[in-house]
Design an enzyme around this catalytic site. Sequence first.
Site, short mmCIF file in Angstrom:
data_model
loop_
_atom_site.label_atom_id
_atom_site.label_comp_id
_atom_site.label_asym_id
_atom_site.label_seq_id
_atom_site.Cartn_x
_atom_site.Cartn_y
_atom_site.Cartn_z
N HIS A 167 0.83 -1.21 0.00
CA HIS A 167 0.00 0.00 0.00
C HIS A 167 0.86 1.26 0.00
O HIS A 167 0.40 2.32 -0.45
CB HIS A 167 -0.92 -0.01 1.22
CG HIS A 167 -2.15 0.83 1.06
ND1 HIS A 167 -2.21 1.96 0.28
CD2 HIS A 167 -3.40 0.71 1.60
CE1 HIS A 167 -3.41 2.49 0.35
NE2 HIS A 167 -4.16 1.75 1.13
N ASP A 386 -9.74 -5.01 -17.34
CA ASP A 386 -9.57 -6.16 -18.23
C ASP A 386 -8.07 -6.46 -18.29
O ASP A 386 -7.33 -5.77 -19.00
CB ASP A 386 -10.14 -5.84 -19.61
CG ASP A 386 -9.99 -6.98 -20.60
OD1 ASP A 386 -9.39 -8.01 -20.25
OD2 ASP A 386 -10.46 -6.83 -21.74
#
Length: 471
Positions: A167, A386
């Site tokens: 993170h 995608d």
Amino acid sequence: MSSSSLVFAAQRKAPVLVAPAKPTPRELKALSDIDDQPSLRFYRSGLFFYRHDPSKAGHDPARAVKEALARCLVFYYPIAGRLRDQGGPGGKLLVDCNGEGAVLVDAYADVSIDDFGPALIPPIPCADELLCFPDTSAADVVDRPLLYIQVTRLKCGGFVFGLQICHNIADAPGVSQFMTALGELARGAEAPAVLPVWERALLTARTPPRITYAHPEYEPLPGDDVISPRDALVHRAFFFGPEEIAALQNAAPPHLRNCCSRFDLIAAFVWRCRTAALRYRPQDDVRLQFVVNARGKGGSDPPLPRGFYGNALMFGVASSTAGELRRKPYDYALELVRKAKEGVMAAEGYLRSTADLMVLRGRPRFATKRTYLVTDLTKAGLDRVDVIGWGRPVYGGPASTTLGTFHLLRRNERGEELGVTVPVCLPPEAMERFGAEVESLTKVIGGVRVSRSSRVTQGLEYYSTGISSRL
């Protein structure tokens, strides 16, 4: 197969390191003072489920990801490096851009996407089998790979892309940007449509540092909490569709109806229900803390450039006593949420003030006591990524939930938006009270009537709030 009883063990091949496909700069890069907060020193996880595409017969998704990842890391080369601790009291982290690479695991699981249930909602069943290592909110991130990917092929011909990324390197919009780039390269692009921008110095503390705003997100509340991550917890997901949102909007006073977002409406409502369910004392201070993306807003000062993929997190904090939150009408909570968000968004240089606070106060952690922490992921784009040309994922988002939660878009098979799902995690008795609060509170919000319907989804009790207005 019921998702609640779903059990399987993924067959994993040995992990491999995927290095950038071309030589990349060897250098040290400093993280910003927003990036290297101790509260962000863990691996953010995500799972992305893709159905079988008959046109991809014979195509190996793991191989496609490996090739695209090597090319993507040429552009995002810091992600192929390692974090180093600079030492000293400041605890500053640097990225050693050494090109060692990211971890990729090729795996197979003898299950189908449909075995996970009719609606994929975190916590995803058997999530740890779809990730390189167990999902956790605490981890050592120094001297380790910054990115882990597991591609799990399924017996139905689909696959699951499991991601764990440090993170400190990227927030949710940054992760979405990276994954979008990965997909573009997998489909044959020469370069990402949006080139990555480092520019972490924009969010580094000033010289001399000066705190120019109040930052309650780092000020712990006194006393104890009634809930802990160590408690036995249950998970339920609550769905807010167009009718529910319209009813909450109609329940708001006229001056708030056109200025409150869908997030504001749901967050204020859930905060009230959660506070009541946990039975805080009337005099206890309670908070709602939520993430605000500083991109395109004045909080960064100067504005962050397009392509910036670092942490640009600001926090809005709404505060009240538990007694007032329960006793006063819904629009009281809604007004608190709206003012907290507007206050942060209008505060020029808020993130720079946060960076200065990190330096001056020894990098404090987020305050979590008696705090409902929620992140709106409906605009992060994770549900549209995608990764190798197989289209939109059936589900794209967090692998699990904790005491903090998310607002997640729910779509149908055609990709059409249905509404917002809010996973809730509470002790069993508090969860029962929470469900009852959802019913009883909606009955009195501005004359709103509720009829609850529930169904079992992947082992969770999945509630449609069923709010309908009779104003």
